[in-house]
Scaffold this active site. Sequence first.
Site, PDB file in Angstrom:
ATOM      1  N   GLU A 168       0.847  -1.192   0.000  1.00 57.87           N
ATOM      2  CA  GLU A 168       0.000   0.000   0.000  1.00 57.87           C
ATOM      3  C   GLU A 168       0.886   1.247   0.000  1.00 57.87           C
ATOM      4  OE1 GLU A 168      -3.723   1.905   2.546  1.00 57.87           O
ATOM      5  OE2 GLU A 168      -2.218   0.713   3.603  1.00 57.87           O
ATOM      6  N   LYS A 184      -9.860   2.135  -2.497  1.00 56.48           N
ATOM      7  CA  LYS A 184     -10.071   1.683  -1.123  1.00 56.48           C
ATOM      8  C   LYS A 184     -11.476   2.045  -0.647  1.00 56.48           C
ATOM      9  CE  LYS A 184      -7.517   1.770   3.277  1.00 56.48           C
ATOM     10  NZ  LYS A 184      -6.277   2.321   3.907  1.00 56.48           N
ATOM     11  N   CYS A 201      -5.674  -2.674   2.696  1.00 52.33           N
ATOM     12  CA  CYS A 201      -5.433  -2.468   4.120  1.00 52.33           C
ATOM     13  C   CYS A 201      -6.697  -2.555   4.976  1.00 52.33           C
ATOM     14  CB  CYS A 201      -4.709  -1.136   4.337  1.00 52.33           C
ATOM     15  SG  CYS A 201      -3.856  -1.018   5.934  1.00 52.33           S
TER      16      CYS A 201
END
Length: 302
Positions: free
Chosen positions: A64, A138, A179
Amino acid sequence: ASAFKPEESRRPHAIPLSLPPVSKFKIALCQLSVTADKERNIAHARKAIEDAAEKGAQLVLLPEIWNSPYSNDSFPIYAEDIDAGGKESPSSSMLSEVASCKKITIVGGSIPERSGDQLYNTCCVFGSNGELKAKHRKIHLFDIDIPGKITFKESKTLTAGETPTIVDTDVGRIGIGICYDIRFQELAMLYGARGAHLLCYPGAFNMTTGPLHWELLQRARATDNQLFVATCSPARGSGDGYIAWGHSTLVGPFGEIIAKAEHGETTIIAEIDYSEILQRRMSLPLEKQRRGDLYQLVDVQR
């Protein structure tokens, strides 16, 4: 029992696991050190990918935010217009070029993306011909406040994505999360119901939640859905900025750790054997035992 209506536990019905293009292949997790020098970060990532390909990796996963420091101050400065490509997005252009040159699939970690007046934390997936096959923004932004430990709010600068991302590649069907997305089991369940073989989560867990939750969440997502999970973190840095936990990992469909890095910069290469998915699902036939009479996973966008 038929009264449990397991076929109704997914709406729409779960997609049967397809036969992947390959049954076994090597995956590389490139745990990169990240600096404030963007050109250096891009060149460094390129070298790591090329080295992994030379060692036989057919799929390479990056961390990331690998081209930029992880901070709200940095995201607007390092952001790229991925859709414009070329000079407007040197990071994604490099990934496309290397994927094509080395004939590999790249799950390109994530970089800050600029689209109009919005910023996103975005993962690009490139096929072995260099084509951009998918772009995952994300979905769950990292907004946490643990008193005395860590406070971070991505929402100060970033906009949340709106679409789950699953992509068919030369190495199977892959579901993408970034994440904090890994904390939401519903997303992984959705990918499992869409026939994913592998979930990839570029991530940068911190020194507070990393020791407690990083491995736990990966093993949970793999075990619950009986598929492979791969994660890739930046290497742990030093200084006053955000410090990543590291420990990039590959987990098998029984929740077993196949390979794991420590916290320093490294590339780990391991083998994925998709036949293990069917083996585990035959031993533990969860899909046939779900209680569709009591609960459902509803895939809204399907």
